[in-house]
Enzyme design. Structure first.
Site, PDB file in Angstrom:
ATOM      1  N   ARG A   1      46.233  32.122  42.784  1.00 13.56           N
ATOM      2  CA  ARG A   1      46.088  33.456  42.197  1.00 13.56           C
ATOM      3  C   ARG A   1      46.890  34.521  42.898  1.00 13.56           C
ATOM      4  O   ARG A   1      47.154  35.571  42.291  1.00 13.56           O
ATOM      5  CB  ARG A   1      44.539  33.601  42.632  1.00 13.56           C
TER       6      ARG A   1
ATOM      7  N   CYS B   1      42.061  28.846  41.047  1.00 18.02           N
ATOM      8  CA  CYS B   1      40.911  29.482  41.535  1.00 18.02           C
ATOM      9  C   CYS B   1      39.784  28.607  40.866  1.00 18.02           C
ATOM     10  O   CYS B   1      39.598  28.664  39.605  1.00 18.02           O
ATOM     11  CB  CYS B   1      40.573  30.970  41.435  1.00 18.02           C
TER      12      CYS B   1
ATOM     13  N   LYS C   1      35.896  48.563  41.674  1.00 17.82           N
ATOM     14  CA  LYS C   1      35.158  47.583  42.376  1.00 17.82           C
ATOM     15  C   LYS C   1      36.024  46.757  43.492  1.00 17.82           C
ATOM     16  O   LYS C   1      37.249  46.685  43.324  1.00 17.82           O
ATOM     17  CB  LYS C   1      34.668  46.193  41.429  1.00 17.82           C
TER      18      LYS C   1
ATOM     19  N   SER D   1      38.288  45.175  45.796  1.00 16.94           N
ATOM     20  CA  SER D   1      38.973  43.930  45.470  1.00 16.94           C
ATOM     21  C   SER D   1      40.103  43.758  46.496  1.00 16.94           C
ATOM     22  O   SER D   1      40.982  44.761  46.542  1.00 16.94           O
ATOM     23  CB  SER D   1      39.539  43.970  44.141  1.00 16.94           C
ATOM     24  N   VAL D   2      40.227  42.642  47.347  1.00 15.13           N
ATOM     25  CA  VAL D   2      41.450  42.506  48.100  1.00 15.13           C
ATOM     26  C   VAL D   2      42.927  42.539  47.510  1.00 15.13           C
ATOM     27  O   VAL D   2      43.550  43.151  47.747  1.00 15.13           O
ATOM     28  CB  VAL D   2      41.249  41.359  48.988  1.00 15.13           C
TER      29      VAL D   2
END
Length: 239
Positions: A46, A70, A115, A117-118
């Protein structure tokens, strides 16, 4: 790391790995990178999606395969794309590829990430570093890895600052400089070895940590009865 290095080499980056000394040397002084990141490499991880923002920001276009790698459920890249659109990119998905374009470069903007999200936070930070003007990112991920990335980018000349716990301001810059940087330890690997040691080792020493970052986790293990000796950069487990 090896797969990411292979991907970056594919797009034209000059990377040398010294596995014995755990060093990576990157020299792109005169390199012009390709803007295509293929499925054959992106399908394996990813993290490859992180090349989208930087390539688009610097070269005004990028064609990046939708990522794979993933196995824990659906994890789309829609938040990445939403943020890049806010920076002025035109994006479409065709035949499994993200095709992005910003002919005049990305333009700084105010973006509230819908949202936390890293990956999206990382992608947008790097893209904004090379965009025109100032970007304000809200509702950012604030994991230690995000802070480590920001510390690295500041070392090479980026203008970034935290304006709130989950708010980051980035001024676009074109004057980056070479630097040496030590990447932080992997928290998941460290936790895995510490817990394994707590279960089966008579004595185990885990080195090269920043124990402040995992202070809470170490405190829980102590409450569970694990005999830990905690120093600034190491943990010793005694059973």
């Amino acid at each position: 790391v090896l797969t990411m290095s292979k991907l970056l080499r594919h797009i034209g980056s000059n990377i040398k790995l010294n596995l014995k000394e755990k060093k990576i040397i990157i020299n792109n002084k005169n390199n012009s990178l390709k803007t295509l990141a293929p499925y054959s490499l992106l399908k394996t991880m990813r993290a490859g999606a992180i090349v989208l923002g930087p390539l688009l920001s610097k070269y005004g276009k990028a064609k990046v395969s939708l990522p794979g790698g993933c196995a824990i459920g659906t994890r789309p890249v829609d938040i990445h794309l939403l943020g890049l659109k806010k920076l002025g990119a035109k994006i479409k998905i065709k035949n499994g590829y993200i095709q992005a374009e910003a002919k005049k470069g990305l333009i700084g903007s105010k973006i509230k990430i819908p949202k936390i999200s890293v990956g999206a936070t990382e992608n947008l930070i790097i893209a904004a570093c090379y965009a025109h003007g100032t970007t304000l990112l809200k509702n950012c991920a604030c994991e230690p890895e995000i802070k480590d990335l920001i510390n690295f980018l500041k070392k090479i000349g980026a203008e970034i600052k935290w304006t709130n716990k989950r708010e980051i301001q980035i001024k676009g810059c074109r004057n980056f400089k070479p630097a040496s940087y030590t990447v932080m330890f992997d928290r998941i690997e460290a936790g895995t070895f510490i817990i394994a040691g707590a279960l089966i080792a008579k004595k185990l020493k885990i080195l090269s940590l920043d124990t402040k970052i995992i202070k809470k986790e170490l405190g829980i293990l102590k409450k569970m009865g694990v005999n830990l000796k905690i120093k600034k950069k190491e943990v010793i487990i005694l059973n």
